[in-house]
Write an enzyme that holds these catalytic residues in place. Structure first.
Site, PDB file in Angstrom:
ATOM      1  CB  CYS A 102      -0.993  -0.034   1.149  1.00  0.00           C
ATOM      2  SG  CYS A 102      -2.412   1.065   0.856  1.00  0.00           S
ATOM      3  CG  HIS A 117      -3.479  -3.676   2.923  1.00  0.00           C
ATOM      4  ND1 HIS A 117      -2.361  -3.256   3.611  1.00  0.00           N
ATOM      5  CD2 HIS A 117      -4.115  -2.544   2.508  1.00  0.00           C
ATOM      6  CE1 HIS A 117      -2.323  -1.933   3.626  1.00  0.00           C
ATOM      7  NE2 HIS A 117      -3.371  -1.483   2.966  1.00  0.00           N
ATOM      8  CD  GLU A 147      -0.615  -6.135   4.753  1.00  0.00           C
ATOM      9  OE1 GLU A 147      -0.807  -4.986   5.187  1.00  0.00           O
ATOM     10  OE2 GLU A 147      -0.858  -6.461   3.572  1.00  0.00           O
TER      11      GLU A 147
END
Length: 235
Positions: A89, A178, A180
């Site tokens: 990001c 994202h 993660e």
């Protein structure tokens, strides 16, 4: 052990599901807190891997957040030598800027919530293949976008913002979304980003939580495959 420096801009946007993958690949992790720790005291060429995480500020906010200039210089030094670097990001936007590309507010409104990505042909033959739309949705949480840097390869898009992921050189990966995140960790996001959620049309905590329950566990499985595949390319 190998060393990984993690540049973090806000406490709750951490490594998430990337942490166990780094541990499995024998990386010792050190967090650098942007705006608090002095990144100028760190040699950008020493770490085996640098990961730059997300945050609610813009690359172009250097007048308000002068440390961004130091981050960009840090990244430029690594990228000039094609050293392993991952951006998520804001981190991906910083990499794009360090490579000479423009980063700016998106014209299609904020992209916040769960949705699949569309892979380019190159993306289908990259570690991002594990995030193919028939495999999982991913979390999007951004209002800015970027142009592709010269020499980069587009890996993923969405209908709203076409530049969602790119690779550059042999060891650089920049992602706008994202992969993660974890379901447990996102509860902290819902608190920390409460004002942004409330001010973004068609976005609510209840819907984000419902979609997280639906998609997060699958994403964690597929993201681990992504990280494993990408980290293997750094050997």
């Amino acid at each position: 052990m190998k060393t990984a420096i993690i540049i973090r801009h806000i406490a709750f946007e951490d490594l998430g599901n990337l942490a166990p993958a780094l541990k499995q690949h024998d990386y010792a992790v050190t967090y650098i807190e942007a705006g608090y720790d002095d990144i100028m005291q760190i040699d950008p060429l020493v770490a085996d891997l640098v990961v730059v995480l997300g945050g609610p500020i813009g690359v172009y906010d250097e007048s308000d957040y002068p440390f961004l200039s130091d981050e960009l210089n840090f990244l430029e030094s690594r990228l000039n030598l094609d050293l392993p670097t991952l951006g998520l990001c804001l981190g991906g936007q910083l990499i794009a800027s360090a490579l000479g590309a423009k980063v700016y507010p998106g014209t299609q409104g904020k992209e916040v919530g769960w949705a699949p990505i569309d892979l380019s042909e190159a993306g289908k033959h990259s570690p991002l293949a594990h995030l193919a739309p028939d495999e999982t949705s991913v979390l999007h949480w951004h209002g800015d976008t970027f142009d592709l840097p010269n020499g980069s390869t587009l890996l993923a898009s969405t209908s709203k913002y076409p530049n969602q992921a790119f690779s550059w050189g042999k060891h650089c990966l920049a992602l706008q979304f994202h992969p993660e995140v974890t379901a447990r960790g996102l509860e902290r996001w819902f608190i920390g980003h409460a004002s942004e959620i409330a001010s973004t049309p068609d976005v609510s905590v209840n819907q984000l939580r419902l979609d997280t329950k639906r998609y997060a566990s699958r994403l964690e499985i597929q993201a681990f495959k992504l990280w494993n595949a990408w980290l293997k390319t750094l050997v």
